[in-house]
Design an enzyme around this catalytic site. Sequence first.
Site, PDB file in Angstrom:
ATOM      1  N   ASP A  68     -12.600  -7.245  -7.604  1.00  0.00           N
ATOM      2  CA  ASP A  68     -12.334  -7.660  -6.230  1.00  0.00           C
ATOM      3  C   ASP A  68     -10.841  -7.500  -5.948  1.00  0.00           C
ATOM      4  O   ASP A  68     -10.008  -7.714  -6.831  1.00  0.00           O
ATOM      5  CB  ASP A  68     -12.752  -9.110  -5.993  1.00  0.00           C
ATOM      6  CG  ASP A  68     -12.758  -9.443  -4.506  1.00  0.00           C
ATOM      7  OD1 ASP A  68     -13.491  -8.791  -3.750  1.00  0.00           O
ATOM      8  OD2 ASP A  68     -11.993 -10.337  -4.082  1.00  0.00           O
TER       9      ASP A  68
HETATM   10  C1  LIG Z   1      -5.157  -2.829  -0.049  1.00  0.00           C
HETATM   11  C2  LIG Z   1      -6.179  -1.743  -0.192  1.00  0.00           C
HETATM   12  C3  LIG Z   1      -7.527  -2.016  -0.344  1.00  0.00           C
HETATM   13  N1  LIG Z   1      -8.447  -1.016  -0.450  1.00  0.00           N
HETATM   14  C4  LIG Z   1      -9.889  -1.302  -0.578  1.00  0.00           C
HETATM   15  C5  LIG Z   1     -10.385  -1.412  -2.019  1.00  0.00           C
HETATM   16  C6  LIG Z   1     -11.688  -2.140  -1.852  1.00  0.00           C
HETATM   17  O1  LIG Z   1     -12.735  -1.162  -1.637  1.00  0.00           O
HETATM   18  C7  LIG Z   1     -11.484  -2.953  -0.571  1.00  0.00           C
HETATM   19  C8  LIG Z   1     -11.434  -4.436  -0.854  1.00  0.00           C
HETATM   20  O2  LIG Z   1     -12.714  -4.956  -0.771  1.00  0.00           O
HETATM   21  P1  LIG Z   1     -13.538  -5.508  -2.013  1.00  0.00           P
HETATM   22  O3  LIG Z   1     -14.361  -6.640  -1.498  1.00  0.00           O
HETATM   23  O4  LIG Z   1     -12.629  -5.765  -3.187  1.00  0.00           O
HETATM   24  O5  LIG Z   1     -14.473  -4.286  -2.424  1.00  0.00           O
HETATM   25  P2  LIG Z   1     -15.614  -3.529  -1.614  1.00  0.00           P
HETATM   26  O6  LIG Z   1     -16.427  -4.481  -0.770  1.00  0.00           O
HETATM   27  O7  LIG Z   1     -15.020  -2.347  -0.906  1.00  0.00           O
HETATM   28  O8  LIG Z   1     -16.495  -2.937  -2.802  1.00  0.00           O
HETATM   29  P3  LIG Z   1     -17.406  -3.720  -3.889  1.00  0.00           P
HETATM   30  O9  LIG Z   1     -17.358  -5.180  -3.570  1.00  0.00           O
HETATM   31  O10 LIG Z   1     -18.790  -3.145  -3.721  1.00  0.00           O
HETATM   32  O11 LIG Z   1     -16.800  -3.369  -5.224  1.00  0.00           O
HETATM   33  O12 LIG Z   1     -10.238  -2.550  -0.016  1.00  0.00           O
HETATM   34  C9  LIG Z   1      -8.045   0.316  -0.451  1.00  0.00           C
HETATM   35  O13 LIG Z   1      -8.890   1.230  -0.542  1.00  0.00           O
HETATM   36  N2  LIG Z   1      -6.720   0.602  -0.343  1.00  0.00           N
HETATM   37  C10 LIG Z   1      -5.764  -0.354  -0.206  1.00  0.00           C
HETATM   38  O14 LIG Z   1      -4.558  -0.016  -0.112  1.00  0.00           O
END
Ligand SMILES: Cc1cn([C@H]2C[C@H](O)[C@@H](COP(=O)(O)OP(=O)(O)OP(=O)(O)O)O2)c(=O)[nH]c1=O
Length: 189
Positions: A68
């Site tokens: 997460d």
């Molecule tokens: C800060 C930041 C976050 N993110 C993304 C990563 C994660 O996919 C998302 C944070 O949400 P999460 O809830 O961590 O993940 P998710 O819902 O996308 O996927 P899953 O729970 O199925 O594993 O933000 C980026 O792609 N780039 C960035 O710079």
Amino acid sequence: MLHLASKSPRRHQLLQQLGVAFDVLDVDVPEQRAAGETPQAYVSRVARDKAAAGALLVKPGGVVLGADTEVVLGDDVFGKPRDAVDAAAMLRRLSGRTHAVISTVWALGEGRQECAVCVSQVRFAALDENDIAVYVATDEPFGKAGAYAIQGRGAVLIEHLEGSYSGVMGLPLFETARLLRGFGINPPA
Ligand SMILES: Cc1cn([C@H]2C[C@H](O)[C@@H](COP(=O)(O)OP(=O)(O)OP(=O)(O)O)O2)c(=O)[nH]c1=O
């Protein structure tokens, strides 16, 4: 067998970078911070819940990763924006300030559970309303914690990063590789 319990295409791509074989599990866990829960505890709980939901889907002997990532400013946790108004509000708060990005990874295997935490500091440039509107209109903020993507056009918003680029993107690779070694999975150097 290694399994990644994540729907995030970024996490799939990052884990591939380690050169280990894995498959992807489709899990859906609620992301709701409890009253009084610290940002660190919240991120860790959600990552663990994802790994635990994945562990229910696999054969014994497998190792399941759940992760997460949240953007944290003071005591406020910014997850994925609900809509364009929410995304703009997050970017307005991040403008000209330094925030933390916390990424936690849990690995669950038979008789073994370990986690790794990665905290990075990100300083945003000062953004005006036009910068924010233009960036939100790219649609990139959606599905990203804090409404930006370091790996995309969001890179131009970032003045300074202290920590882990892969951690900000969603899966800290140094920490994940170390975690996997503890489970007998050795990413090729
Ligand atoms: C800060 C930041 C976050 N993110 C993304 C990563 C994660 O996919 C998302 C944070 O949400 P999460 O809830 O961590 O993940 P998710 O819902 O996308 O996927 P899953 O729970 O199925 O594993 O933000 C980026 O792609 N780039 C960035 O710079």
